[in-house]
Enzyme design. Structure first.
Site, short mmCIF file in Angstrom:
data_model
loop_
_atom_site.label_atom_id
_atom_site.label_comp_id
_atom_site.label_asym_id
_atom_site.label_seq_id
_atom_site.Cartn_x
_atom_site.Cartn_y
_atom_site.Cartn_z
N HIS A 56 36.49 39.66 35.71
CA HIS A 56 37.35 38.51 35.98
C HIS A 56 37.16 37.97 37.40
O HIS A 56 36.84 38.71 38.32
CB HIS A 56 38.82 38.89 35.79
CG HIS A 56 39.12 39.39 34.43
ND1 HIS A 56 40.04 40.37 34.19
CD2 HIS A 56 38.62 39.05 33.21
CE1 HIS A 56 40.11 40.61 32.89
NE2 HIS A 56 39.25 39.83 32.27
N LYS A 109 40.82 41.68 46.67
CA LYS A 109 41.60 42.73 46.01
C LYS A 109 41.36 44.08 46.68
O LYS A 109 40.23 44.43 47.02
CB LYS A 109 41.21 42.85 44.54
CG LYS A 109 41.49 41.61 43.72
CD LYS A 109 41.02 41.78 42.29
CE LYS A 109 41.26 40.50 41.50
NZ LYS A 109 40.72 40.62 40.13
N TYR A 129 46.40 47.19 42.05
CA TYR A 129 45.66 46.41 43.03
C TYR A 129 46.54 45.35 43.69
O TYR A 129 47.46 44.82 43.10
CB TYR A 129 44.41 45.78 42.44
CG TYR A 129 44.59 44.90 41.23
CD1 TYR A 129 44.49 43.52 41.33
CD2 TYR A 129 44.83 45.45 39.98
CE1 TYR A 129 44.62 42.71 40.22
CE2 TYR A 129 44.96 44.65 38.86
CZ TYR A 129 44.86 43.28 38.99
OH TYR A 129 45.00 42.48 37.89
N ASP A 151 37.82 38.47 26.95
CA ASP A 151 36.68 39.04 27.66
C ASP A 151 35.40 39.01 26.84
O ASP A 151 34.30 38.98 27.39
CB ASP A 151 36.99 40.47 28.12
CG ASP A 151 38.01 40.51 29.25
OD1 ASP A 151 38.35 39.44 29.79
OD2 ASP A 151 38.47 41.61 29.59
#
Length: 177
Positions: free
Chosen positions: A62, A71, A131, A167
């Protein structure tokens, strides 16, 4: 705390200092000044995320074209193979990938600068993944690089992962621009 670079520009592997004894352990998962110093950037996180996945689930790869997110990622429970791909046009490491095992045992963290596609596959029965993000999630800007792009050639440790419908529709690297 130890910090080392990777083959992707700006991506860092962080090994926090862990204080362990017979009672258990303690570690700081983030302290703004220290992380700014070791990463050499001014970090401002605006969102924390948490996911749980079962064995063989692959989430990603992503990214957001608008509002790209930096991140700071880690695994709280279980084990994953975490992957980032440099999709920043003009980057000297464009199209390269880096994979690192993150687990509750090794307590390793990854810093992923904005502009990378990110994903992971779960290697344990379950994995809890946390995250911190430097920008807000923008569902209108979210895109996906297909996990098995032959040009990128990621060496995943699982051959037939479980993917979300979204996905499964990821794009090839050559079609991202």
């Amino acid at each position: 705390m130890k910090c080392e670079g990777t083959r992707i520009n700006g991506m860092k592997i962080i090994q926090p200092r862990v204080f362990e004894d017979a009672r258990g352990f303690f570690l700081e998962t983030f302290e703004k000044k220290r992380y700014q110093d070791i990463l050499g950037i001014d970090i401002e996180f605006v969102q924390d995320n948490y996911s749980r996945s079962s064995y063989g689930v692959l989430r990603g790869l992503h990214f957001q074209k608008i509002n790209p997110q930096g991140k700071l990622v880690r695994v709280v429970r279980g084990e994953v193979f975490d992957v980032a791909v440099d999709i920043r046009p003009g980057s000297s490491t464009y199209g390269q990938w880096e994979g690192v095992v993150l687990s509750e045992m090794n307590k390793t963290q990854l810093w992923l600068p904005p502009g990378l596609a990110h994903g992971f596959v779960v290697l344990s029965d379950i994995a809890d993944f946390e995250y911190k993000c430097t920008d807000y999630y923008n569902p209108m800007a979210e895109e996906c690089l297909i996990w098995n792009d032959p040009t990128v050639d990621i060496q995943w440790p699982i051959k037939k992962p479980q993917l979300s419908d979204k996905d499964k529709l990821g794009k090839l690297l050559k079609n991202l621009l």
